[in-house]
Design a protein around this motif. Structure first.
Motif, mmCIF file in Angstrom:
data_model
loop_
_atom_site.group_PDB
_atom_site.id
_atom_site.type_symbol
_atom_site.label_atom_id
_atom_site.label_comp_id
_atom_site.label_asym_id
_atom_site.label_seq_id
_atom_site.Cartn_x
_atom_site.Cartn_y
_atom_site.Cartn_z
ATOM 1 N N SER A 122 0.808 -1.217 0.000
ATOM 2 C CA SER A 122 0.000 0.000 0.000
ATOM 3 C C SER A 122 0.843 1.269 0.000
ATOM 4 O O SER A 122 1.994 1.277 0.435
ATOM 5 C CB SER A 122 -0.983 0.006 1.172
ATOM 6 O OG SER A 122 -0.292 -0.030 2.384
ATOM 7 N N ALA A 123 0.224 2.308 -0.522
ATOM 8 C CA ALA A 123 0.878 3.611 -0.570
ATOM 9 C C ALA A 123 -0.058 4.625 0.064
ATOM 10 O O ALA A 123 -1.267 4.572 -0.148
ATOM 11 C CB ALA A 123 1.165 4.010 -2.003
ATOM 12 N N MET A 124 0.510 5.530 0.841
ATOM 13 C CA MET A 124 -0.283 6.610 1.398
ATOM 14 C C MET A 124 -0.080 7.828 0.509
ATOM 15 O O MET A 124 1.053 8.270 0.303
ATOM 16 C CB MET A 124 0.167 6.890 2.818
ATOM 17 C CG MET A 124 -0.931 7.528 3.638
ATOM 18 S SD MET A 124 -0.378 7.926 5.279
ATOM 19 C CE MET A 124 0.055 6.334 5.918
ATOM 20 N N LEU A 125 -1.195 8.310 -0.050
ATOM 21 C CA LEU A 125 -1.108 9.378 -1.042
ATOM 22 C C LEU A 125 -1.866 10.607 -0.558
ATOM 23 O O LEU A 125 -2.992 10.500 -0.072
ATOM 24 C CB LEU A 125 -1.705 8.903 -2.370
ATOM 25 C CG LEU A 125 -1.078 7.648 -2.981
ATOM 26 C CD1 LEU A 125 -1.928 7.139 -4.141
ATOM 27 C CD2 LEU A 125 0.338 7.930 -3.453
ATOM 28 N N SER A 126 -1.262 11.754 -0.720
ATOM 29 C CA SER A 126 -1.922 13.018 -0.380
ATOM 30 C C SER A 126 -2.482 13.615 -1.669
ATOM 31 O O SER A 126 -1.729 14.017 -2.549
ATOM 32 C CB SER A 126 -0.891 13.959 0.250
ATOM 33 O OG SER A 126 -1.488 15.206 0.516
ATOM 34 N N LEU A 127 -3.802 13.649 -1.780
ATOM 35 C CA LEU A 127 -4.434 14.029 -3.045
ATOM 36 C C LEU A 127 -5.403 15.212 -2.885
ATOM 37 O O LEU A 127 -6.585 15.111 -3.235
ATOM 38 C CB LEU A 127 -5.173 12.804 -3.624
ATOM 39 C CG LEU A 127 -4.355 11.517 -3.761
ATOM 40 C CD1 LEU A 127 -5.247 10.352 -4.192
ATOM 41 C CD2 LEU A 127 -3.211 11.696 -4.753
ATOM 42 N N TYR A 185 -7.168 14.766 3.244
ATOM 43 C CA TYR A 185 -7.066 14.438 1.809
ATOM 44 C C TYR A 185 -6.062 13.307 1.562
ATOM 45 O O TYR A 185 -5.447 13.231 0.512
ATOM 46 C CB TYR A 185 -6.682 15.682 0.995
ATOM 47 C CG TYR A 185 -7.493 16.883 1.383
ATOM 48 C CD1 TYR A 185 -8.844 16.956 1.052
ATOM 49 C CD2 TYR A 185 -6.933 17.911 2.106
ATOM 50 C CE1 TYR A 185 -9.611 18.041 1.436
ATOM 51 C CE2 TYR A 185 -7.693 18.999 2.505
ATOM 52 C CZ TYR A 185 -9.028 19.057 2.167
ATOM 53 O OH TYR A 185 -9.780 20.121 2.564
ATOM 54 N N ILE A 186 -5.878 12.460 2.568
ATOM 55 C CA ILE A 186 -4.920 11.369 2.440
ATOM 56 C C ILE A 186 -5.658 10.060 2.204
ATOM 57 O O ILE A 186 -6.636 9.746 2.887
ATOM 58 C CB ILE A 186 -4.019 11.283 3.684
ATOM 59 C CG1 ILE A 186 -3.068 12.479 3.653
ATOM 60 C CG2 ILE A 186 -3.251 9.973 3.726
ATOM 61 C CD1 ILE A 186 -2.136 12.553 4.815
ATOM 62 N N ARG A 189 -8.583 3.525 0.458
ATOM 63 C CA ARG A 189 -9.159 3.703 1.791
ATOM 64 C C ARG A 189 -8.715 5.018 2.407
ATOM 65 O O ARG A 189 -7.868 5.705 1.845
ATOM 66 C CB ARG A 189 -8.723 2.541 2.696
ATOM 67 C CG ARG A 189 -9.371 1.238 2.287
ATOM 68 C CD ARG A 189 -8.746 0.064 2.983
ATOM 69 N NE ARG A 189 -9.473 -1.167 2.634
ATOM 70 C CZ ARG A 189 -8.957 -2.381 2.757
ATOM 71 N NH1 ARG A 189 -7.728 -2.542 3.217
ATOM 72 N NH2 ARG A 189 -9.679 -3.434 2.434
ATOM 73 N N GLY A 190 -9.259 5.347 3.576
ATOM 74 C CA GLY A 190 -8.927 6.613 4.249
ATOM 75 C C GLY A 190 -7.630 6.523 5.030
ATOM 76 O O GLY A 190 -6.895 5.531 4.957
#
Lengths: 354, 354
Positions: free
Chosen positions: B181-186, B222-223, B210-211
């Motif tokens: 998994s990657a945590m992305l700030s969008l 927004y992650i 997912r959140g």
């Protein structure tokens, strides 16, 4: 008629007369105003008269004003020749009513250049005299305006009935034709949701509470206008006395509400004022309404000594400048909402940084 | 069992491992993680086992870890002996899952003191190995975790079926048991309301979004967490490759959305970021959610060079500190919401002024 010199250009550089910060008291009672409605005897009310009749009325009143030197330095505005922005500009300075902004032919505004006194000609009545002052100065205003009214009455016979008093276009003004009003900044009462209860109670006392621009307008910037409801059955001094004591009671209510907020909800109050300042300082798009509300919150913050490097003068200047017409007059161009909100935010940011 | 030393006290002074600002690239891909689910052969899954059986599982795994020196400097946390705030504290650091926070008996967390590697014991499966890194480093993470898994497997026989692969408590993990998994700030994709469309599209590619705290949680700040949906039918390298290319596509989408916002809605974007900063700087009451959202907006502002006197390190530190459990650990006391929001606002104001 004289050609319409755009006197709005003279006004733009000056602070408004009704919003002044030379008081060390909390800025709750912003300003007071007395307005008299009068009509020339034996002429139809403006609403039913022809363009020529309205021009004739204007001529009579204009001539009488000049003859008795009613104004120190008269500025005149022919409403039908002003642009929509210029009319809104006069409204934002509280020199005209919203109805007057429709710009009917023959509708003219005369004001003293210091904006403390004005005549709306061919509004709902032939003549609406208005006198303004920062703070609550009803007695001085009444002395001044009644003197001016007498001067004019020497030249113009006013429509008067010995039983009813002065006759007016709308029955709500018959009798004294007086409207005594105070502009009050009531953020704490609004925040603590007591305001509706208080508006209801003042109604029982024969008072009306309206928004920032009078009848039918919203309470922008937590600012309310309190005035007498009826003009009949009491003399002017009695009406002034009743409005004055109601104003004092409302000031006390607002002070009490502030004290309660400080005692019981200090973080909430600080947050409210802090965020208002924050948004003024850092936003890039801001509507007129949000700006006025934020400025009123900041005014309360100044009353509560929450700011070191801000003064009331500056905030009051912004309070007028951020309004749509003033902003467009300042920038010398017409703007549509998204651009208008961006320019407003830019002006506020620059103003607060300096 | 060893007595529960409160190792959360050691962690509080350190920045989290998964949120680091040593990259000069836009802070879109915050961190990567690989997780492996494993179970000991011939023992019941934790969900159906008794307290004694869970303690026995813990003993086996703990012994094996020590024997093969799986950790450089092991910190252990007995979940059932931690306070609710301490458990939430570990969740905020992304060291445990939300399920693990229920604190069942025998549930223990082992981590390396640098927080880059950890084991949840007696979660849904006997063993959940996790490895973390700032930025996207799937390949290095996979090399590292598969090595560690082999070491443990030398000591512990894992439940394995020659046809299905590794057996797990929930069928969605059967096979490889891998979750990449990657945590992305969008923020830009969220602002321009493209995010739901993109989440739908990644679903079609066998990915789940997912959140902030994984399954069932909200996209605070927004992650979003992107990960593979199925663990069956592909080998680990194939899954890692697919997640990696989807991450790259999402980063590109976010960059495109930022470019479009700058080109077409610059004032809107500046306003969004400016107000976020303003609220952090001047509020006196702020919820966790509002603070995380504002910080994410500020992170985007930093990417876009909108701030002179702020750095990503500081903002990332705040991003962890403002969360409920970290805040309470920092202040060394339990707080209820209104006070919690006031203390959070105070901490943020002080932190941003310095």
């Amino acid at each position: 008629m004289k050609s319409n010199f755009d006197n709005t250009g003279i006004l733009i550089k000056k602070p408004v007369a009704w919003l002044s910060a030379d008081s060390t008291e909390p800025q709750i009672a912003i300003s007071s105003r007395i307005r008299l409605a009068r009509n020339i005897a034996n002429l139809k009310f403006p609403i039913t008269s022809s363009d020529n009749e309205r021009d004739y009325i204007l001529e009579i009143i204009s001539g009488a004003c000049d003859k008795v030197h009613l104004f120190n330095e008269k500025l005149s505005f022919n409403m039908s020749q002003l642009s929509q922005i210029e009319r809104k500009f006069l409204l934002e300075r509280h020199l005209v009513s919203r109805e007057f902004c429709s710009g009917n032919k023959g509708s003219s505004l005369f004001i003293d250049s210091d904006e403390s006194f004005g005549l709306m000609i061919n509004e709902e009545d032939h003549l609406r005299m208005q006198i303004f002052s920062p703070g609550i100065k009803f007695k001085a205003l009444w002395e001044n305006i009644s003197q001016k009214e007498s001067l004019l009455n020497n030249e113009i016979p006013f429509a008067f009935d010995s039983k009813l008093g002065f006759l007016t276009s709308c029955p709500t003004n018959i009798g004294t034709g007086i409207r005594v009003s105070a502009m009050l900044s009531l953020p704490a009462l609004t925040l603590s949701t007591q305001i509706n209860q208080i508006i209801y109670a003042t109604g029982k006392l024969g008072m009306t509470v309206r928004g920032l621009y009078g009848e039918g307008s919203e309470a922008l910037g937590y600012i309310y206008q309190l005035s007498n409801q009826s003009t009949l059955g009491e003399n002017e001094e009695e009406i002034i006395g009743r409005v004055g004591s109601t104003v004092n009671r409302m000031i006390q209510h607002e002070l009490d509400a502030r004290t309660l907020l400080i005692q019981n909800r200090r973080d909430f109050l600080s947050d409210f004022i802090g965020r208002s300042y924050a948004i003024m300082r850092h936003s890039y798009l801001i509507t007129e309404k949000e700006a006025l509300n934020a400025l009123s919150a900041i005014r309360m913050g100044l009353d509560l000594n929450m700011f070191d490097s801000l003064d009331m003068e500056k905030v009051n200047a912004l309070f007028v400048m951020v309004q749509d017409a003033h902003l467009q007059k300042c920038l010398r161009k017409e703007l549509k909402p998204p651009e208008l909100d961006a320019k407003r935010a830019e002006l506020i940011r620059k103003f607060l940084i300096n």
